[in-house]
Each structure stands twice: as structure tokens, then as C-alpha cells.
Write a protein that holds these residues in place. Structure first.
Motif, PDB file in Angstrom:
ATOM      1  N   SER A   1       0.906  -1.217   0.021  1.00 11.21           N
ATOM      2  CA  SER A   1       0.035   0.101  -0.051  1.00 11.21           C
ATOM      3  C   SER A   1       0.953   1.195   0.026  1.00 11.21           C
ATOM      4  CB  SER A   1      -0.901   0.079   1.188  1.00 11.21           C
ATOM      5  OG  SER A   1      -0.208   0.208   2.496  1.00 11.21           O
ATOM      6  N   LEU A   2       2.001   1.088   0.580  1.00 15.18           N
ATOM      7  CA  LEU A   2       3.025   2.353   0.696  1.00 15.18           C
ATOM      8  C   LEU A   2       3.494   2.760  -0.700  1.00 15.18           C
ATOM      9  CD1 LEU A   2       5.297   1.834   3.691  1.00 15.18           C
ATOM     10  CD2 LEU A   2       3.628   3.365   3.597  1.00 15.18           C
ATOM     11  N   LYS A   3       3.703   1.613  -1.361  1.00 11.40           N
ATOM     12  CA  LYS A   3       4.288   1.795  -2.994  1.00 11.40           C
ATOM     13  C   LYS A   3       3.036   2.235  -3.567  1.00 11.40           C
ATOM     14  CE  LYS A   3       7.351  -2.152  -2.729  1.00 11.40           C
ATOM     15  NZ  LYS A   3       7.496  -3.615  -2.881  1.00 11.40           N
ATOM     16  N   LYS A   4       1.874   1.874  -3.383  1.00 17.77           N
ATOM     17  CA  LYS A   4       0.770   2.714  -4.309  1.00 17.77           C
ATOM     18  C   LYS A   4       0.597   4.058  -4.013  1.00 17.77           C
ATOM     19  CE  LYS A   4      -0.776  -2.084  -5.266  1.00 17.77           C
ATOM     20  NZ  LYS A   4      -1.847  -3.083  -4.507  1.00 17.77           N
ATOM     21  N   SER A   5       0.931   4.268  -2.728  1.00 17.56           N
ATOM     22  CA  SER A   5       0.377   5.569  -1.832  1.00 17.56           C
ATOM     23  C   SER A   5       1.069   6.678  -2.682  1.00 17.56           C
ATOM     24  CB  SER A   5       0.559   5.494  -0.648  1.00 17.56           C
ATOM     25  OG  SER A   5       0.490   6.936   0.044  1.00 17.56           O
ATOM     26  N   THR A   6       0.387   7.762  -2.956  1.00 19.49           N
ATOM     27  CA  THR A   6       0.792   9.102  -3.409  1.00 19.49           C
ATOM     28  C   THR A   6       0.717  10.141  -2.331  1.00 19.49           C
ATOM     29  OG1 THR A   6      -1.226   9.688  -4.182  1.00 19.49           O
ATOM     30  CG2 THR A   6       0.516   8.683  -5.764  1.00 19.49           C
ATOM     31  N   SER A   7       0.663   9.770  -1.056  1.00 21.69           N
ATOM     32  CA  SER A   7       0.526  10.781  -0.064  1.00 21.69           C
ATOM     33  C   SER A   7       1.515  11.672   0.297  1.00 21.69           C
ATOM     34  CB  SER A   7      -0.214  10.162   1.134  1.00 21.69           C
ATOM     35  OG  SER A   7       0.997   9.129   1.679  1.00 21.69           O
ATOM     36  N   ILE A   8       2.782  11.197  -0.009  1.00 24.89           N
ATOM     37  CA  ILE A   8       3.955  11.919   0.407  1.00 24.89           C
ATOM     38  C   ILE A   8       4.460  12.772  -0.905  1.00 24.89           C
ATOM     39  CG2 ILE A   8       6.066  10.244  -0.276  1.00 24.89           C
ATOM     40  CD1 ILE A   8       5.332  10.874   3.345  1.00 24.89           C
ATOM     41  N   ASN A   9       3.736  12.426  -2.080  1.00 20.39           N
ATOM     42  CA  ASN A   9       4.254  13.485  -3.088  1.00 20.39           C
ATOM     43  C   ASN A   9       4.003  14.961  -2.810  1.00 20.39           C
ATOM     44  OD1 ASN A   9       4.993  11.186  -4.163  1.00 20.39           O
ATOM     45  ND2 ASN A   9       3.259  11.009  -5.694  1.00 20.39           N
ATOM     46  N   SER A  10       4.898  15.793  -2.668  1.00 17.07           N
ATOM     47  CA  SER A  10       4.599  17.302  -2.270  1.00 17.07           C
ATOM     48  C   SER A  10       3.729  17.841  -3.385  1.00 17.07           C
ATOM     49  CB  SER A  10       6.154  17.658  -2.413  1.00 17.07           C
ATOM     50  OG  SER A  10       5.856  19.183  -2.218  1.00 17.07           O
ATOM     51  N   GLU A  11       2.952  18.659  -2.775  1.00 15.89           N
ATOM     52  CA  GLU A  11       1.886  19.421  -3.754  1.00 15.89           C
ATOM     53  C   GLU A  11       2.579  20.903  -3.904  1.00 15.89           C
ATOM     54  OE1 GLU A  11      -1.547  19.523  -1.598  1.00 15.89           O
ATOM     55  OE2 GLU A  11      -1.742  17.629  -1.658  1.00 15.89           O
ATOM     56  N   PHE A  12       3.793  21.080  -3.321  1.00 19.65           N
ATOM     57  CA  PHE A  12       4.509  22.408  -3.194  1.00 19.65           C
ATOM     58  C   PHE A  12       5.554  22.499  -4.357  1.00 19.65           C
ATOM     59  CE2 PHE A  12       2.884  21.466   0.795  1.00 19.65           C
ATOM     60  CZ  PHE A  12       2.014  22.448   1.252  1.00 19.65           C
ATOM     61  N   ASP A  13       5.880  23.866  -4.700  1.00 16.88           N
ATOM     62  CA  ASP A  13       7.163  23.714  -5.894  1.00 16.88           C
ATOM     63  C   ASP A  13       7.905  24.824  -5.424  1.00 16.88           C
ATOM     64  OD1 ASP A  13       8.407  22.848  -7.988  1.00 16.88           O
ATOM     65  OD2 ASP A  13       7.327  24.154  -9.437  1.00 16.88           O
ATOM     66  N   GLU A  14       8.277  24.980  -4.138  1.00 15.51           N
ATOM     67  CA  GLU A  14       9.115  25.881  -3.630  1.00 15.51           C
ATOM     68  C   GLU A  14      10.223  25.238  -2.793  1.00 15.51           C
ATOM     69  OE1 GLU A  14       8.783  29.244  -0.213  1.00 15.51           O
ATOM     70  OE2 GLU A  14       7.103  28.699  -1.135  1.00 15.51           O
ATOM     71  N   LYS A  15      11.579  25.577  -3.069  1.00 14.08           N
ATOM     72  CA  LYS A  15      12.806  25.215  -2.391  1.00 14.08           C
ATOM     73  C   LYS A  15      12.855  25.791  -1.132  1.00 14.08           C
ATOM     74  CE  LYS A  15      17.316  25.957  -2.941  1.00 14.08           C
ATOM     75  NZ  LYS A  15      18.684  26.340  -3.676  1.00 14.08           N
ATOM     76  N   ILE A  16      12.929  24.834  -0.139  1.00 15.00           N
ATOM     77  CA  ILE A  16      13.121  25.531   1.216  1.00 15.00           C
ATOM     78  C   ILE A  16      14.812  25.056   1.651  1.00 15.00           C
ATOM     79  CG2 ILE A  16      10.958  25.757   2.178  1.00 15.00           C
ATOM     80  CD1 ILE A  16      11.421  23.272   3.601  1.00 15.00           C
ATOM     81  N   PHE A  17      15.281  24.120   1.218  1.00 15.41           N
ATOM     82  CA  PHE A  17      16.808  23.720   1.772  1.00 15.41           C
ATOM     83  C   PHE A  17      17.489  22.955   0.752  1.00 15.41           C
ATOM     84  CE2 PHE A  17      19.329  20.520   3.810  1.00 15.41           C
ATOM     85  CZ  PHE A  17      20.053  21.505   4.811  1.00 15.41           C
ATOM     86  N   SER A  18      18.643  23.460   0.991  1.00 13.22           N
ATOM     87  CA  SER A  18      19.580  22.769   0.043  1.00 13.22           C
ATOM     88  C   SER A  18      20.997  22.680   0.680  1.00 13.22           C
ATOM     89  CB  SER A  18      19.785  23.588  -1.270  1.00 13.22           C
ATOM     90  OG  SER A  18      20.457  24.956  -1.099  1.00 13.22           O
ATOM     91  N   VAL A  19      21.681  21.633   0.431  1.00 10.57           N
ATOM     92  CA  VAL A  19      23.203  21.411   1.027  1.00 10.57           C
ATOM     93  C   VAL A  19      23.898  21.046  -0.200  1.00 10.57           C
ATOM     94  CG1 VAL A  19      22.465  19.219   2.245  1.00 10.57           C
ATOM     95  CG2 VAL A  19      24.385  20.403   3.013  1.00 10.57           C
ATOM     96  N   ASN A  20      25.103  21.549  -0.142  1.00 17.79           N
ATOM     97  CA  ASN A  20      26.276  21.147  -1.405  1.00 17.79           C
ATOM     98  C   ASN A  20      26.497  19.461  -1.153  1.00 17.79           C
ATOM     99  OD1 ASN A  20      27.789  22.087   0.859  1.00 17.79           O
ATOM    100  ND2 ASN A  20      29.343  21.773  -0.409  1.00 17.79           N
ATOM    101  N   SER A  21      27.062  19.059  -2.193  1.00 12.84           N
ATOM    102  CA  SER A  21      27.835  17.719  -2.150  1.00 12.84           C
ATOM    103  C   SER A  21      29.424  17.897  -1.911  1.00 12.84           C
ATOM    104  CB  SER A  21      27.859  17.081  -3.466  1.00 12.84           C
ATOM    105  OG  SER A  21      27.100  15.860  -3.552  1.00 12.84           O
TER     106      SER A  21
END
Lengths: 290, 495
Positions: free
Chosen positions: B257-277
Motif C-alpha cells: 500500500s505504501l508503494k501505491k500511495s501518493t500521500s507523500i508526493n509534495s504539492e508544493f513547488d518551492e525549494k526550502i533547503f539545500s546542502v552542497n555535495s
């Protein structure tokens, strides 16, 4: 530290050695006091009661001053350490200087200052003198408590719970005061403070005995608040103590100690007995909390 | 034959473990789940005869522990079996070389030692294995994983010995989280080795674990053994401990059910955090990679749940600590909500701008992350939120994760008295209640039972819907690989 009521109280007291020795101390001192009421002459009884009271109050004052000094200095060190301040270096120098002076010498220095103040009529009240003496003792004893406080803070600063709380936005001062000192270190600090009480009695009696030779032509032991040490240094008490030695060669003299030499014996007993009980209470306390 | 035991373990008249129906089927492998700290290790130690009667008061099947220890069955078990401890350091003697310990007492002899070691160190050169075996075990070397492999090797030698003997003696091999320090590849190798020997000659074994993904592995890679294994869960109810059958379908369906679920797909399109490699720490360069891609910065958008995975010891927790300013590093730079910070940022910056305001982090080990001298009631106190001292807020949050109405007794309970799983939930709750833009959750489901894992996932989904970014660090790949879309999964590499 809560007393569980599922056990009978006598059984509980016997298991918890700190409670047991507190009870032994109270019983012993009460019996001594009753005996003195019955057999010690009124002026000597009055002197003994005052000396005991002063010594006891001094012990409590030293605990109070030590706790305040140790907390202030310990916290100041922690605050200044991360800021690499010059005040930190100065504070380290001062505390190291105090640490380098033997406690008994430090307290003697305090008495010398007090003598100067009395000579110059700056100080006259016995209560102030007692507070001053207690403060002097605290000044040379508090570092033991302060070191413990710093050690506890340093230890817990390395733990995950300190970092985890910081990451949650909890203030550093709150973590140190509530989480480290209050919740994780209070038993250890109380244990140390109980030991401080014992150290105070020992230092006070030792110094009072030493200075019975006199500090100046104008100021002698009689100018200071009477304590068990100063009472022991009096000539009649000294003779009482020497009488204990007589018993070693003449056993029949033993009963006389409890009637004819009661002042010195009472003072010596209350010092030795109190020190023993404080030692046992302190050990029992930490064992129970462990 | 299904051996059922009633077990009572007390310390100074206080019951630590009380269970009526602990059953352990003969000649089967029982996988024992349940939240940490509930008593799994204590029960198995008692059954194996490892408890010191002077320390704890143990009664098994209404007989005293002394009588139990003298019984023929226990003697047979101790002679023919092995107990793999959860913490390998507590088993290994620091004054004896590993190779000598591997040949001590009844373990003496070839017993396929070389083959076992090569399998457990799959892909490692023989010379390196023999160098490791010459080491005196110290806390810092060999690594936790290597020590765990040595204990596993001892157990497999003992199994070989049992297989070689022509009898059907009583056995009880206990594996207490034997793969806790190993990644999934080595865990699967371990299972292969265990099952191949089990197929040659059956024995009784208890395998304590919190890793429910073992169920999938058995169904996928060893379907022929499904009938020979049992999945059981130890839980606590009002009457004490209870052992029940764990329905494997329950877990397998949930993963589906987790594999089929889309509940975790973000509806937002705004970057809030980034960290470099390319962050350098302890002389190693740590980089982030997405599947089949090159090094890139790790980016988290509003409402995004990002999963960071890596093998044991690569530096997942170190990265989290670097982001939180708790670990010095070089070449680190990050940005949260337009606020930039890097390796040169001061502690004051993290204190004033980051901790509890922009980012928060739940540490891996709840036992160490919580003040055990605190009460449950104190868990929110001091947090930078309104109503931190309010019991009603605490009760409402506890209900979400613990699924019961917390009464006064529970609120006044010392944290040290809680089970490992309960502590972990409190550890998470303290972070989840904050209103930070980013939450870093380090091993959020470790030590939890299945019900609690589900509750935590639900809370993570809720936070995501609220628009909070979440960085998950976990070795529990099956759950998070299923839950999180592939484009939000990063692998941490070290060079």
C-alpha cells in the motif's frame, strides 16, 4: 528519594543508611543534652549549648555560601568558556590561587582579617563575626562544590540529550540549570554539601583550637563567637580531655568522666560523634541515590 | 512440539517481566518482534540460563531458577547452542585475539571456519580477513559490524558442530539483533547462511529483531522456508506481556500500500533547503547521489520528504550533525528559506537562527537523546512554542502517536521507566511539535513495533501535508524506498 509506604518505616530506616545515621545522630545528641541538663553545671551547659548552636549555624551558613559561590562561579565559567573571554582567564587565575592555599591557612588568614577589623572597631556584633568566619571558610571550601558542578556540566554537554535539546531550540541556560544540574546532579551536589558541613566543623574546631594561643594583645578567643573548638581550647576542657587519658591507667576513674569532666567530654564527643555521623549520612545518601 | 513457558523475572520484588505464554516451537526459527526495551532479551537470556540468580529473581514454569538451571534440557541447550548478544563488545574478551576467541572451548576445530568467514566478509580479500582476526577487540576496533560478524561466525561454527553430531539434542540458538550493525546486503547473506544450515539439519532458534523487512526477504528469497519459520510479536497490555503471532500478510500488504500511495508526493513547488555535495569531514569527502546520477546538491522543497540512505558507517548521522552545527567540517554550505550558512558560521548563528526555528533534528538513540531523569510531562517544556507547558497539548500529541489517552500516572512517569519504543516516540514528538521549516529525523522507526511504525509514518505524512520539509535518515530501506518517490531518494557516498 521518596519514602515508599509499602515497607514498614523501621525497616525502611534500617535499609537507608543516611536516614539511620541521621536518627542515630539526633538520638545521640539528644541523650547527651539530657545528660548535660541533669549533671552539667548551668554556666557550662549554657556555654556548651551556645557553642554547639554557633558551630551548627556556621556549618549551615558555609553550606549556603558554598552553594551560592559554587553555582555562580561554575555557571560563570561555563558562560565565559565558550566565549574565550579575558575574564575567563582572570577567573581561572583567581580560583587557582585560592586552590593553592591550604584550607586551614586560608581560614587562619580570615581570622587575622577579622582580628584587624575588631581591633579597628569596625566589627563588634557576634552574629556578623560568625557570618564573616563562615564566609571565610566557604571561600576556601566552595571550589570542591564548584569543581563538581563544572564536571557535571561538562559531562552532560558531551551527551546526546544536550545536543538534542539545543537542536529543538531549548535555551542553553535552561538545559544547564534544569536538565543537568537540577535533574541529573542535585543528589551529587547535596552529597558534596553534606561533606562540606563535616569539613566546616573540622576546620572551625581546628582553627579555634590553634588560635587559642591568641591573635593579638587586644583580641583573643573570647572576642569571637564561642564554638565547640574554642570551648575545647579552654583550660578546664583541656583538663577534661587529659582526664580521658587517666582512665587508661586507672579504670576506676572512668565513671568520673561523665560527672566531673562533663564539659570537655561533651564537647569532644559532640565533635567526634557529629563528624562520624555526617560522614556516614553522606555515604548513605549517595549510596541510596545510586 | 511447542514449548510454552511461564516466566517471571523480578528485581527486589518489582516485576521486570511477567509472561504466561512464551512459546518457542521446536526445530523452527522464531522471528521475535516487539518494541525495544519490552523484555525480549531478558526472556531469552532467562530461557538460555544466562541470568545471574543473585541479581534477579527468576521463576520459569513455577520452578525456581536454580532448579531450572539444573534441568537436563537447559544443560543440553547450553552444550549444543549459542547465544549471539546484541552488543558484541559485551561478549568479546578484549585481552584475547578474535581468532583465538573463534576457537575457544567447544568452538575449537575447523568446522568450516574459513568458509564461514569468507561468506560473512563477502567480497573482502582473505588477507584482510585474517588481519582483522588477529586484532584484540577494543571499543573502537574492529568496527561494530566486524564484531557482529565474528559473533555470527561463532554461532555458525556451533551450528556446524551440531549438524556434524548424529543426534537430535535440544537446541536454542538465540540471535539478538545479529544484523543490527550490518546493511541489507550483509543481512541477507547472514540469512542465507542461517537458512542453508537449517535446511541441512533443523534446530530451534529465536531471532530477535526490529527489522520487519526480514519478512519480505524470506517470502522473496526463501519461500520454501516460510513453513519452518514463525513470526511473533511481544507486546504489553494491562495484564503484562503477551506473545502473539505476527501476521506476515499484515506487513506485506502495508508495504504494497505504501508503494501505491501518493500521500507523500509534495504539492508544493518551492525549494526550502539545500546542502552542497563534497563536504569534507574526518578526511573523507561526503557526496549526495540520486539513482544513476552524478554528485549533486541535496534539495528539499516545501512539503518534500527526502530519504538519505547509505551503508552503515558512511556518515548519515554525521551529515545531519553538520547541518545542525554540531560537527565541524570543511567545504559545507547550505541554505534554508533564503538564509545561507556554511562551515564558518558561528555557534551563535545556529543558536539564534537555526535550532528550533528553521531546522530541528530527532536524534537516533532515544535513550541518549532524552533526559532519562525527566518525566513525560516535561517533554515539551522549554521548547520555543506557545503552550509548551500546557498538558492538553501534550495529551493531544501523545494520543496521535501513542494511540491512548495519557492519564496523570503516565504523564508523571519517569522517562527512564518507559520502553525503548515509547522513548523513541517521545523523542520524535518533541521535534514534530515544533514549527520548523525542516525536520531531520535520524532513524525515526528504530526500536519500534509495527503499530508504532505505522503511526510515525502517518505523522510524517501529516507534517509533509503541512508544507514542512523532512529529511529522513534510515537504514530501513524497504519502508522508505516504498514510501518515498525515487526522485527524492539520495545515496550518501564517501571517498
Amino acid at each position: 528519594m521518596k519514602i515508599k509506604f509499602n515497607k514498614k518505616l523501621p525497616e525502611k530506616i534500617f535499609e537507608e543508611k543516611d536516614l539511620l545515621w541521621t536518627l542515630i545522630w539526633l538520638t545521640g545528641m539528644s541523650l547527651l543534652w539530657l545528660w548535660d541538663i541533669l549533671f552539667l553545671n548551668a554556666p557550662a551547659l549554657d556555654r556548651f549549648e551556645t557553642a554547639f548552636f554557633n558551630t551548627f549555624i556556621s556549618g549551615l551558613l558555609v553550606i549556603l555560601f558554598c552553594a551560592l559561590l559554587a553555582y555562580s562561579i561554575g555557571f560563570a565559567f561555563e558562560y565565559l568558556r565558550s566565549r574565550e573571554s579575558k575574564v575567563y582567564i582572570a577567573l581561572s587565575f583567581i580560583t587557582d590561587l585560592i586552590r593553592s592555599i591550604p584550607q586551614i591557612i586560608g581560614v587562619l588568614l580570615g581570622y587575622m582579617i577579622l582580628t584587624l577589623l575588631i581591633n579597628n572597631d569596625v566589627v563588634s556584633g557576634k552574629a556578623f563575626q560568625l557570618i564573616f568566619i563562615s564566609f571565610c571558610i566557604s571561600l576556601f571550601v566552595f571550589l570542591e562544590v564548584s569543581d563538581l558542578i563544572r564536571e557535571r556540566i561538562q559531562y552532560f554537554k558531551k551527551s546526546d540529550f544536550y545536543s538534542a535539546m539545543l537542536c529543538c531550540g531549548i535555551k542553553e541556560s535552561r538545559i544547564i540549570n534544569r536538565e543537568i544540574l537540577l535533574k541529573n546532579s542535585l543528589p551529587h551536589i547535596l552529597h558534596k554539601l553534606i561533606s562540606v558541613f563535616g569539613i566546616t566543623i573540622f576546620l572551625l574546631c581546628s582553627v579555634d583550637f590553634i588560635i587559642s594561643v591568641g591573635l593579638s594583645t587586644n583580641v583573643s578567643l573570647s572576642n569571637f563567637p564561642p564554638t565547640l573548638g574554642s570551648l575545647l581550647a579552654k583550660l578546664d576542657s583541656k583538663q577534661d580531655i587529659l582526664a580521658i587519658g587517666t582512665v587508661l591507667t586507672d579504670l576506676s576513674y572512668f565513671p568520673k568522666l561523665f560527672f566531673e569532666h562533663l564539659q570537655g567530654v561533651s564537647v569532644a564527643f559532640s565533635i567526634v560523634f557529629s563528624l562520624l555521623c555526617v560522614y556516614k549520612i553522606s555515604n548513605g545518601f549517595i549510596k541510596r541515590l545510586d | 512440539m511447542n514449548l510454552k513457558h511461564s516466566i517471571l523475572i523480578r528485581k527486589e520484588n518489582n516485576p521486570l517481566v511477567e509472561i504466561e505464554d512464551f512459546s518457542c516451537p521446536k526445530n523452527k526459527i522464531t522471528f521475535l518482534f516487539g518494541e525495544s526495551g519490552i523484555g525480549k532479551t531478558l526472556i531469552t537470556k532467562a530461557l538460555y540460563g544466562l541470568i545471574d540468580p543473585l541479581e534477579l529473581d527468576v521463576t520459569i514454569d513455577n520452578q525456581s531458577y536454580d532448579e531450572y538451571l539444573k534441568s537436563e534440557r537447559v544443560n543440553e541447550i547450553q552444550k549444543n547452542s549459542f547465544f549471539v548478544f546484541q552488543e558484541p563488545s559485551s561478549h568479546l574478551n578484549p585481552l584475547i585475539k578474535l581468532i583465538d576467541q573463534l576457537n575457544e572451548g567447544s568452538l575449537n576445530g575447523e568446522l568450516e571456519e574459513e568458509k564461514i568467514l569468507e561468506s560473512l566478509w563477502n567480497g573482502v580479500d582473505k588477507k584482510i580477513i585474517s588481519q582483522i582476526m588477529q586484532v584484540y577487540p577494543k571499543p573502537y576496533r574492529p568496527s561494530g559490524g566486524e564484531k557482529q560478524r565474528v559473533l555470527a561466525a561463532m554461532a555458525f561454527k556451533k551450528i556446524e558442530k551440531y549438524i556434524a553430531e548424529d543426534n537430535q539434542a535440544n537446541t536454542l540458538f538465540v540471535f539478538d539483533e545479529p544484523t543490527g550493525n550490518l546493511d541489507n546486503r550483509f543481512r541477507n547473506i547472514f540469512l542465507d547462511m542461517l537458512f542453508s544450515r537449517f535446511q541441512r539439519k533443523q534446530f530451534t532458534a529465536i531471532f530477535i529483531t526490529h527489522d520487519y523487512s526480514i519478512i519480505s526477504e524470506i517470502y522473496q528469497s526463501h519461500p520454501e522456508l516460510v513453513e519452518s519459520v514463525e513470526f511473533k510479536e511481544l507486546s504489553k497490555n494491562k495484564n503484562g506481556l503477551h506473545l502473539s503471532k505476527f501476521e506476515s500478510d499484515k506487513y506485506l500488504h502495508w508495504i504494497d500500500s505504501l508503494k501505491k500511495s501518493t500521500s507523500i508526493n509534495s504539492e508544493f513547488d518551492e525549494k526550502i533547503f539545500s546542502v552542497n555535495s563534497g563536504i569534507v569531514v574526518f578526511g573523507r569527502k561526503l557526496s549526495f547521489k540520486k539513482e544513476n546520477q552524478t554528485k549533486e546538491e541535496l534539495v528539499i522543497g516545501k512539503g518534500d520528504v527526502v530519504y538519505l540512505k547509505a551503508g552503515s558507517g558512511v556518515g548519515k548521522t554525521t551529515i545531519a550533525k553538520i547541518i545542525m552545527g554540531l560537527q565541524n567540517s570543511e567545504n559545507f554550505s547550505a541554505e534554508i528559506g533564503g538564509l545561507k550558512f556554511d562551515s564558518n558560521s558561528t555557534r551563535k548563528f545556529w543558536r539564534d537562527e537555526i535550532w528550533g526555528k528553521k531546522i530541528t533534528m530527532a536524534f537516533q538513540h532515544a535513550d541518549e537523546a532524552l533526559n532519562l531523569k525527566s518525566k513525560v510531562r516535561d517533554i515539551f517544556k522549554g521548547l520555543p512554542i506557545n503552550s509548551a507547558d500546557d498538558d492538553d497539548l501534550l495529551k493531544a500529541k501523545l494520543k496521535e502517536l501513542f494511540n491512548f489517552d495519557a492519564d496523570k500516572t503516565f504523564l508523571n512517569k519517569s522517562i527512564s521507566q518507559l520502553s525503548g519504543g515509547q522513548k523513541q516516540k517521545l523523542n520524535l514528538l518533541r521535534c514534530l511539535v515544533l514549527n520548523t521549516d525542516l525536520l531531520i529525523l535520524d532513524e525515526p522507526v528504530s526500536g519500534m513495533d509495527f503499530e508504532s511504525i505505522q503511526a510515525v509514518i502517518t505523522m510524517i505524512e501529516k507534517k509533509s501535508r503541512e508544507g514542512k520539509g523532512i529529511l529522513l535518515i534510515s537504514h530501513n530501506e524497504e519502508i522508505f524506498d516504498s514510501l518515498i518517490p525515487a526522485d527524492r531518494i539520495y545515496t550518501l557516498t564517501s571517498e
